[in-house]
Scaffold this motif. Structure first.
Motif, PDB file in Angstrom:
ATOM      1  N   GLY A  56      38.661   8.446   6.306  1.00  0.00           N
ATOM      2  CA  GLY A  56      39.471   8.522   5.103  1.00  0.00           C
ATOM      3  C   GLY A  56      38.680   9.064   3.931  1.00  0.00           C
ATOM      4  N   GLU A  57      39.424   9.341   2.871  1.00  0.00           N
ATOM      5  CA  GLU A  57      38.819   9.848   1.637  1.00  0.00           C
ATOM      6  C   GLU A  57      38.933   8.784   0.552  1.00  0.00           C
ATOM      7  N   LEU A  58      37.837   8.541  -0.149  1.00  0.00           N
ATOM      8  CA  LEU A  58      37.860   7.616  -1.280  1.00  0.00           C
ATOM      9  C   LEU A  58      38.306   8.375  -2.523  1.00  0.00           C
ATOM     10  N   LEU A  59      39.236   7.790  -3.263  1.00  0.00           N
ATOM     11  CA  LEU A  59      39.762   8.432  -4.474  1.00  0.00           C
ATOM     12  C   LEU A  59      39.694   7.445  -5.630  1.00  0.00           C
ATOM     13  N   ALA A 107      33.465  -3.258  15.280  1.00  0.00           N
ATOM     14  CA  ALA A 107      33.783  -2.302  16.356  1.00  0.00           C
ATOM     15  C   ALA A 107      35.022  -1.457  16.032  1.00  0.00           C
ATOM     16  N   ASP A 108      35.987  -2.020  15.311  1.00  0.00           N
ATOM     17  CA  ASP A 108      37.211  -1.261  14.990  1.00  0.00           C
ATOM     18  C   ASP A 108      36.967  -0.182  13.942  1.00  0.00           C
ATOM     19  N   LEU A 109      35.906  -0.333  13.188  1.00  0.00           N
ATOM     20  CA  LEU A 109      35.703   0.562  12.033  1.00  0.00           C
ATOM     21  C   LEU A 109      34.458   1.433  12.149  1.00  0.00           C
ATOM     22  N   SER A 110      33.617   1.117  13.107  1.00  0.00           N
ATOM     23  CA  SER A 110      32.261   1.705  13.107  1.00  0.00           C
ATOM     24  C   SER A 110      32.249   3.215  13.338  1.00  0.00           C
ATOM     25  N   GLN A 111      33.346   3.765  13.895  1.00  0.00           N
ATOM     26  CA  GLN A 111      33.350   5.208  14.160  1.00  0.00           C
ATOM     27  C   GLN A 111      33.995   6.008  13.029  1.00  0.00           C
ATOM     28  N   LEU A 112      34.498   5.329  11.991  1.00  0.00           N
ATOM     29  CA  LEU A 112      35.224   6.032  10.929  1.00  0.00           C
ATOM     30  C   LEU A 112      34.287   6.834  10.025  1.00  0.00           C
ATOM     31  N   GLN A 113      34.792   7.991   9.593  1.00  0.00           N
ATOM     32  CA  GLN A 113      34.083   8.800   8.591  1.00  0.00           C
ATOM     33  C   GLN A 113      34.573   8.368   7.217  1.00  0.00           C
ATOM     34  N   PRO A 263      47.104   6.880  -0.535  1.00  0.00           N
ATOM     35  CA  PRO A 263      45.900   6.189  -1.005  1.00  0.00           C
ATOM     36  C   PRO A 263      46.261   4.745  -1.375  1.00  0.00           C
ATOM     37  N   GLN A 264      45.500   3.790  -0.873  1.00  0.00           N
ATOM     38  CA  GLN A 264      45.738   2.369  -1.110  1.00  0.00           C
ATOM     39  C   GLN A 264      44.378   1.707  -1.310  1.00  0.00           C
ATOM     40  N   PRO A 265      44.376   0.483  -1.883  1.00  0.00           N
ATOM     41  CA  PRO A 265      43.092  -0.218  -1.987  1.00  0.00           C
ATOM     42  C   PRO A 265      42.426  -0.274  -0.600  1.00  0.00           C
ATOM     43  N   VAL A 266      41.102  -0.170  -0.599  1.00  0.00           N
ATOM     44  CA  VAL A 266      40.372  -0.074   0.670  1.00  0.00           C
ATOM     45  C   VAL A 266      40.770  -1.211   1.622  1.00  0.00           C
ATOM     46  N   THR A 267      40.914  -2.426   1.070  1.00  0.00           N
ATOM     47  CA  THR A 267      41.219  -3.585   1.929  1.00  0.00           C
ATOM     48  C   THR A 267      42.568  -3.426   2.642  1.00  0.00           C
ATOM     49  N   TYR A 268      43.517  -2.748   1.982  1.00  0.00           N
ATOM     50  CA  TYR A 268      44.833  -2.515   2.595  1.00  0.00           C
ATOM     51  C   TYR A 268      44.663  -1.793   3.929  1.00  0.00           C
ATOM     52  N   TRP A 269      43.901  -0.692   3.923  1.00  0.00           N
ATOM     53  CA  TRP A 269      43.731   0.094   5.146  1.00  0.00           C
ATOM     54  C   TRP A 269      42.817  -0.607   6.132  1.00  0.00           C
ATOM     55  N   VAL A 270      41.784  -1.271   5.619  1.00  0.00           N
ATOM     56  CA  VAL A 270      40.859  -1.955   6.526  1.00  0.00           C
ATOM     57  C   VAL A 270      41.610  -3.018   7.341  1.00  0.00           C
ATOM     58  N   ARG A 272      44.697  -2.968   8.217  1.00  0.00           N
ATOM     59  CA  ARG A 272      45.553  -2.310   9.225  1.00  0.00           C
ATOM     60  C   ARG A 272      44.768  -1.645  10.343  1.00  0.00           C
ATOM     61  N   LEU A 273      43.520  -1.314  10.071  1.00  0.00           N
ATOM     62  CA  LEU A 273      42.723  -0.631  11.099  1.00  0.00           C
ATOM     63  C   LEU A 273      41.995  -1.628  12.002  1.00  0.00           C
ATOM     64  N   ARG A 274      41.933  -2.881  11.549  1.00  0.00           N
ATOM     65  CA  ARG A 274      41.314  -3.904  12.400  1.00  0.00           C
ATOM     66  C   ARG A 274      42.344  -4.337  13.425  1.00  0.00           C
ATOM     67  N   THR A 275      41.930  -4.311  14.669  1.00  0.00           N
ATOM     68  CA  THR A 275      42.898  -4.681  15.712  1.00  0.00           C
ATOM     69  C   THR A 275      42.450  -5.935  16.443  1.00  0.00           C
TER      70      THR A 275
END
Ligand code: C2E
Ligand code: CA
Ligand code: CA
Ligand code: CA
Length: 275
Positions: A56-59, A107-113, A263-270, A272-275
């Motif tokens: 993702g992109e930080l804005l 493990a759910d996030l470690s490959q993200l750019q 774009p949403q607060p970082v925690t919002y996406w984090v 949803r990306l944690r499974t």
């Protein structure tokens, strides 16, 4: 003396005075917001052809007591011209490194750019490379995770310095993405010489890709360029399923835009990306 006609331009008309005054006030408020750490970072996901989030992109976001919500397109130029972009940009770099350290342990996030935007004035700072390297070391940022979005026009500024800095950062594991690609002036020769891994198709070509054949041709050309130079290509500003479909048809394989996620607060996406 000749009287000023109704069409004459005075040196300081009331509108100019008002906009100068707003700018000065904004600058002061921005300085305070940076000092007091009131700036926020939102995250917008980037997805691959299968719809899987690759990063993702930080804005930056700024909600001011007096001015309300001020858009980046208004405060970034103020930050640039006042020099505040340096402390602000350094904060963004540090936050990105801090996040990447947290993500590397999950493990759910470690490959993200994670991509951040770099302003020309920031890049020109003598300490730019050292600052990023120090941050990456302090937060043990894995190679290949931090991505810097720069614009074409930054490349032509001082080519030798640019190549040196980009190569040094490339060696340190930083990736470069060319933002707003197609709107600037970089020559194709630079694309070969610089350690760039991705072109970001500007949203102005995505907007009318369904209706304007010129835009479709530009998208197709950038995709082809990416293939020949072995660069990733991502389309930004994708708002609808139809646009995504058309872009896929033109060979696009990576996407960013409201259709895939705002774009949403970082925690919002984090969350949803944690499974
Ligand atoms: P940009 O780097 O080209 O960022 C993309 C802009 O498009 C963002 O606007 C994003 O919210 C918006 N966007 C994303 N998806 C869509 C879509 O589907 N449709 C439309 N219409 N827009 C979409 P934002 O957040 O207002 O930022 C504007 C610009 O401000 C950025 O353009 C970037 O140049 C600058 N900016 C933002 N954050 C930073 C930062 O941390 N540092 C620096 N130097 N510049 C920043
Ligand atoms: Ca960007
Ligand atoms: Ca862009
Ligand atoms: Ca832009």
């Amino acid at each position: 003396a000749k009287a000023l006609g109704s069409g004459a331009v005075r040196l300081f008309n009331p509108e100019m005075q008002q906009s100068i005054s707003r700018r000065l006030h904004l600058e002061a408020a921005l300085r305070t917001a940076i000092d007091e750490q009131l700036m926020e970072l939102y995250l917008q996901p980037q997805v691959d052809i299968a719809g899987t989030v690759t990063g993702g992109e930080l804005l930056l976001r700024w909600q001011d007591d007096e001015f309300g919500s001020v858009p980046p397109n208004e405060f970034i130029p103020v930050a640039e011209s006042s020099g505040l972009i340096v402390p602000l940009g350094n904060w963004v770099i540090e936050e990105a490194c801090r996040l990447l350290q947290q993500w590397s342990k999950d493990a759910d996030l470690s490959q993200l750019q994670l991509a951040i935007n770099i302003s020309p004035r920031q890049f020109r700072q003598a300490s730019f490379v050292d600052y990023i390297e120090a941050c990456m070391a302090r937060y043990q940022v894995p190679r290949g995770r931090l991505e810097l979005e720069i614009t074409e026009n930054m490349l032509i500024d001082n080519v030798d310095m640019t190549i040196k800095r980009m190569s040094k950062l490339g060696d340190a594991g930083v990736r470069f993405s060319l933002d707003d690609f197609g709107t600037g002036y970089a020559s194709l020769a630079y694309l070969k010489r610089l350690p760039i891994y991705q072109l970001k198709i500007d949203q102005s070509f995505v907007r009318d890709v369904l209706t304007d054949i010129n835009d479709a041709v530009i998208v197709e050309t950038i995709v082809g360029l990416g293939e020949s130079l072995d660069l990733d290509v991502i389309a930004e500003g994708v708002e609808t399923a139809d646009q995504a479909e058309a872009l896929r048809g033109l060979g696009c394989t990576k996407f960013q835009g409201y259709y895939f996620g705002r774009p949403q607060p970082v925690t919002y996406w984090v969350e949803r990306l944690r499974t």
